[in-house]
Design a protein around this motif. Structure first.
Motif, PDB file in Angstrom:
ATOM      1  N   LYS A  44      19.058  33.375  12.737  1.00 11.01           N
ATOM      2  CA  LYS A  44      18.658  32.120  13.347  1.00 11.01           C
ATOM      3  C   LYS A  44      17.623  31.444  12.463  1.00 11.01           C
ATOM      4  CE  LYS A  44      16.068  31.921  17.001  1.00 11.01           C
ATOM      5  NZ  LYS A  44      15.622  32.189  18.391  1.00 11.01           N
ATOM      6  N   PRO A  92      15.120  28.316  12.388  1.00 10.76           N
ATOM      7  CA  PRO A  92      14.512  27.263  13.214  1.00 10.76           C
ATOM      8  C   PRO A  92      14.685  25.891  12.595  1.00 10.76           C
ATOM      9  CG  PRO A  92      12.996  29.090  12.868  1.00 10.76           C
ATOM     10  CD  PRO A  92      14.150  29.302  11.936  1.00 10.76           C
ATOM     11  N   SER A 152      18.553  26.136  17.395  1.00 13.03           N
ATOM     12  CA  SER A 152      18.286  26.424  15.996  1.00 13.03           C
ATOM     13  C   SER A 152      19.573  26.355  15.196  1.00 13.03           C
ATOM     14  CB  SER A 152      17.687  27.821  15.862  1.00 13.03           C
ATOM     15  OG  SER A 152      16.534  27.953  16.652  1.00 13.03           O
ATOM     16  N   SER A 189      16.321  36.176  12.769  1.00  9.84           N
ATOM     17  CA  SER A 189      15.838  34.904  13.245  1.00  9.84           C
ATOM     18  C   SER A 189      14.332  34.868  13.350  1.00  9.84           C
ATOM     19  CB  SER A 189      16.449  34.629  14.597  1.00  9.84           C
ATOM     20  OG  SER A 189      16.228  35.738  15.439  1.00  9.84           O
ATOM     21  N   HIS A 191      10.339  32.368  12.884  1.00 10.54           N
ATOM     22  CA  HIS A 191       9.314  32.234  13.902  1.00 10.54           C
ATOM     23  C   HIS A 191       7.955  32.642  13.389  1.00 10.54           C
ATOM     24  CE1 HIS A 191       7.880  31.950  18.007  1.00 10.54           C
ATOM     25  NE2 HIS A 191       7.182  33.042  17.773  1.00 10.54           N
TER      26      HIS A 191
END
Length: 435
Positions: A194, A196, A206, A313, A317
């Motif tokens: 993933k 963002p 995303s 992902s 973050h």
DNA sequence: GGTTGTTTACTTTTTA
DNA sequence: TAAAAAGTAAACAACC
């Protein structure tokens, strides 16, 4: 409690019946209930609309898709692949002047495709029964197809949905079910990462991309069942540890995840850093000229993981946008198709010790590398031929609804429901037969 | 409120 | 036949 089952092979509620008779039943008309938006509109940011789709790397079905597009312009005008007796749009599509499109580089394919099409029409008494049969591709395969065929090598969830629905009419029905499965696949499989959104690209959801090391997932030669699931080793170890530790962390047994979300899979912050380091190492150690930019304060732990590891992902973050885009510079050019992403991914593939473009003649990598309609179409034909020869892993299992054609149907039966795919693929297939 | 994302639990299918 | 992979359903929470 869990689901009620109804898996792939069974006569589950959503399974298009492969029995003879009407094409009605669960298989509704693509027009009816279809919420599909025009391809050109919905995917213009991700796909090469300036050339229709002809610039796309072509997995099996895409190859023929591009041919049609070349002939008749934007696919949006010919997106009804239903094959319903109400009128095969493909007739108008492929019936046009062969080779008139700028992107069409194989008139032989088109000519024979037209002939085949007519033959298919003549045979449609039983062909029709298999329209909208479930494609033989797993959800992972479909997602992979979608992502790999996007210019930036990443798509949003909705774009993935759209790609699948555009390509396979089957998925224009029961959307809630398969889309849930798509989401599940994206989250569950380590091969999907993933990414963002950046502040300058606001929107919902995303982007999703492929793990750089996932390039050999489909070593069996096609977008069918993988031989082995791609797993991030470190994450797998963590999973095992967490299992062993019970609820060591704050993670509850409930399904709620977003609460701990981006780090759900880590259960603690440390692992997230590891992932970031892994990401940096992956790119730094292999080929990424941008990796120096990626070494931010989040990447300073100095742990040398050595292996190409998780860039899950959570990476995004725990990094700011610049850090992430240091890892994936192409993110800055999502809409403008910067080649660096492809370069990175391609480079990563090459660094993969298991990756060998020539390892398997029908490897998915061959398709990617070929970036050619003819090559991809040939691959479809090859897949079908292998299937007919009983090559394990090629095409669908005989049990599969995809491979449950009528007694006289060849392995191209599925592609007859997909008129565009049928034309090029079948023509090549038959040309290989006739030689 | 709909969409997106994560996770669990279970069933089915395929492979070794 | 067991294990692995894949598919399905559902709960839940965050986000737009």
């Amino acid at each position: 409690m869990g689901g009620s089952g109804g898996g792939l092979g069974g006569p589950g509620p959503g399974m298009a019946p492969v029995t003879g008779g009407s094409s009605a039943g669960p298989c509704m008309s693509p027009a009816a209930g279809s919420t599909v938006t025009p391809l050109s509109a919905s995917m213009s940011n991700s796909f090469n609309t300036s050339q229709g789709l002809s610039g796309m790397t072509s997995p099996p079905c895409m190859a023929s898709m591009t041919s049609l597009n070349s002939i008749n312009g934007p696919l949006a005008n010919n997106r009804d692949f239903s094959g319903h007796s109400g009128g095969l749009p493909l007739n108008s599509g492929l019936g046009g002047p062969a080779g008139s499109g700028p992107g069409l580089n194989n008139t032989t394919i088109t000519d024979s495709a037209s002939a085949l099409l007519q033959r298919a029409r003549a045979d449609k008494t039983y062909r029709r029964s298999y329209t909208h049969a479930k494609p033989p591709y797993s959800y992972i395969s479909l997602i992979t197809m979608a992502i790999q065929n996007s210019q930036a090598k990443m798509l949003t969830l909705s774009e993935i949905y759209q790609f699948i629905m555009d390509l396979f009419p089957y998925y224009r029905q029961n959307q809630q079910r398969w889309q849930n499965s798509i989401r599940h696949s994206l989250s569950f499989n380590d091969c999907f990462l993933k990414v963002p959104r950046t502040p300058d690209k606001p929107g919902k959801g995303s982007f999703w991309t492929l793990h750089p090391d996932s390039g050999n997932m489909f070593e069996n030669g096609c977008y069918l069942r993988r031989q082995k699931r791609f797993k991030c080793e470190k994450r797998e170890i963590l999973r095992q540890q967490q299992k062993a530790n019970g609820n060591h962390s704050s993670n509850s047994s409930s399904g709620s995840s977003s609460a701990n979300s981006p780090s759900v899979k880590h259960q603690d912050g440390h692992q997230s850093h590891q992932d970031v380091n892994s990401a940096a190492n992956t790119l730094n150690g292999s080929m990424d000229p941008y990796s120096s930019h990626a070494h931010s304060h989040h990447l300073q732990r100095g742990e040398s993981l050595g292996d190409s590891d998780c860039i899950k992902s959570e990476v995004g973050h725990h990094m700011d946008a610049h850090q992430l885009h240091g890892l994936y510079p192409a993110l800055h050019h999502h809409a403008s198709s910067h080649p660096s992403m492809q370069h990175i991914l391609a480079g990563q593939l090459k660094t993969d010790p298991h990756f060998n473009p020539s390892h398997h003649p029908f490897s998915i990598n061959s398709i990617i590398a070929a970036n050619s309609e003819a090559a991809a179409a040939s691959k479809v034909a090859a897949d079908m031929k292998l299937y007919e020869m009983g090559y394990p892993g090629a095409y669908a299992s005989p049990i599969s609804p995809m491979a449950a054609p009528g007694p006289n149907d060849g392995p191209t039966a599925y592609y007859h429901h997909h008129p565009v795919a049928a034309s090029a693929a079948a023509s090549i297939y038959h040309s290989t037969q006739s030689v």
